[in-house]
Design an enzyme around this catalytic site. Structure first.
Site, mmCIF file in Angstrom:
data_model
loop_
_atom_site.group_PDB
_atom_site.id
_atom_site.type_symbol
_atom_site.label_atom_id
_atom_site.label_comp_id
_atom_site.label_asym_id
_atom_site.label_seq_id
_atom_site.Cartn_x
_atom_site.Cartn_y
_atom_site.Cartn_z
ATOM 1 N N THR A 1 6.971 5.981 -1.006
ATOM 2 C CA THR A 1 8.294 5.383 -0.833
ATOM 3 C C THR A 1 9.283 6.434 -0.361
ATOM 4 O OG1 THR A 1 7.882 3.784 -2.566
ATOM 5 C CG2 THR A 1 10.173 4.403 -2.258
ATOM 6 N N ARG B 1 4.061 -9.212 -5.109
ATOM 7 C CA ARG B 1 4.378 -8.170 -6.099
ATOM 8 C C ARG B 1 5.664 -7.439 -5.674
ATOM 9 N NH1 ARG B 1 4.948 -2.239 -5.724
ATOM 10 N NH2 ARG B 1 4.452 -1.399 -7.762
ATOM 11 N N VAL B 2 6.545 -7.266 -6.633
ATOM 12 C CA VAL B 2 7.747 -6.464 -6.388
ATOM 13 C C VAL B 2 7.705 -5.292 -7.362
ATOM 14 C CG1 VAL B 2 10.267 -6.431 -6.458
ATOM 15 C CG2 VAL B 2 9.072 -8.457 -5.587
ATOM 16 N N THR C 1 10.533 7.153 -7.667
ATOM 17 C CA THR C 1 9.373 6.883 -6.823
ATOM 18 C C THR C 1 8.088 7.088 -7.614
ATOM 19 O OG1 THR C 1 8.140 7.620 -4.880
ATOM 20 C CG2 THR C 1 9.544 9.260 -5.921
ATOM 21 N N GLY C 2 7.033 6.461 -7.152
ATOM 22 C CA GLY C 2 5.743 6.580 -7.835
ATOM 23 C C GLY C 2 5.285 5.212 -8.314
HETATM 24 N N1 ASP Z 1 7.612 2.853 -6.534
HETATM 25 C C1 ASP Z 1 6.981 2.248 -5.403
HETATM 26 C C2 ASP Z 1 6.333 0.951 -5.835
HETATM 27 O O1 ASP Z 1 5.749 0.913 -6.895
HETATM 28 C C3 ASP Z 1 5.967 3.132 -4.766
HETATM 29 C C4 ASP Z 1 6.421 4.550 -4.459
HETATM 30 O O2 ASP Z 1 7.427 4.998 -4.948
HETATM 31 O O3 ASP Z 1 5.731 5.246 -3.691
HETATM 32 O O4 ASP Z 1 6.371 0.016 -5.079
#
Ligand code: ASP
Length: 294
Positions: free
Chosen positions: A154, A182-183, A204-205
């Protein structure tokens, strides 16, 4: 650090080594674009949107043109932008057929009476946005190259303008093969993104882990309670480790231009622009807190 500033992240994940250079260049460029937007008199929203659009326009991140398909091969995007001083935000969730969901999120904030739009209705709103001339139409075909990270990357940013007003933003497709509809956290106020008049966070993650601890809002709350942004990041990362399976990170800034971050993944590319130039960038900024490079 002095404000104004633009703080960018490119996802908490592991990136293939041969792409590190391109990724650093992309986050640095986004920070510069955001900062130039402020210098030219743009608002925090202008700067955050411009910075995120530049990242969505690459195929390096799982956002915009680099988005990953879900289980049935559709690309569904989540994005959010939040103006901390006004506590106003716009978010779009599971929107299809567009390249720059960050602009649609801003449209929701500025041109509608609501804060969140999902699914087909978001695509309908996108057409209205284009018809109104709010933003130009852009090619939205599948331009994704081979995956360059394990999982998801992200993009996000925090802008602090010269008056200390904070804007936070995020944009993602989420994980390859995710359940349709999915959100994740990225477009959920208080989870992936939060800002108020005190501080802002962009997370993020693993979205499901971030959601469980309402990571962005909690991190900002710690600053309200008197902790520094650095301590607030450490505190929320401790909660993430103790209460969830982790694999996430965040960037933070407060109204005075203090910055902090935390991550438990191999990489979380970041770049910070301040005083007209990029003053710090790194693929894995483990040294960030101790070195206090700024
Ligand atoms: N947090 C984002 C999600 O779960 C993914 C990401 O941050 O890379 O959609």
């Amino acid at each position: 650090m002095k404000r104004p500033l633009v703080f960018i992240h490119g996802g908490a994940t592991r990136f293939k080594e041969e792409f590190h250079n391109d990724i650093i260049k992309a986050v640095e460029r986004a920070a510069k674009i955001g900062f130039c937007t402020l210098e030219r008199g743009g608002s925090g929203l202008d700067a955050a949107e411009a910075a995120i659009r530049s990242l969505e326009a690459t195929t390096l991140f799982t956002a915009g043109k680099g988005a990953e398909p879900n289980l049935i091969g559709d690309v569904e995007l989540d994005s959010m932008i939040m103006d901390g001083n006004r506590l106003e935000s716009g978010a779009v969730m599971a929107v299809k057929g567009i390249t720059h969901p960050i602009s649609l999120a801003r449209y929701v904030l500025e041109r509608t009476p609501v804060m969140q739009i999902a699914g087909d209705s978001a695509s309908w709103l996108y057409r209205q946005m284009i018809d109104e001339g709010y933003r130009d139409e852009e090619f939205s075909g599948d331009t994704k190259g081979p995956s360059i990270s394990e999982g998801c990357d992200t993009v996000g940013c925090i802008v602090v303008d010269k008056l200390g007003r904070i804007t936070s933003a995020s944009s993602t497709s989420g994980w390859r093969g995710k359940l349709p509809g999915r959100v994740g956290d990225s477009a959920i106020i208080g989870a992936g993104v939060y800002a108020n008049e005190v501080a802002g966070a962009s997370c993020t993650g693993k979205g499901e882990q971030i959601l469980r601890i309402v990571m962005g809002r909690m991190a900002v709350y710690y600053v309200e309670e008197g902790f520094s942004v650095v301590d607030s990041c450490n505190k929320i990362m401790r909660v993430l480790r103790e209460k969830t399976t982790g694999q996430a990170g965040l960037i933070m800034a407060d109204k005075n231009g203090n910055v902090g971050l935390g991550f438990d993944t191999p990489h979380m590319p970041i770049a910070i622009a301040n005083n007209g130039k990029v003053i710090y960038s790194s693929m894995a900024p483990h040294d960030f807190v101790e070195a206090q490079p700024i």
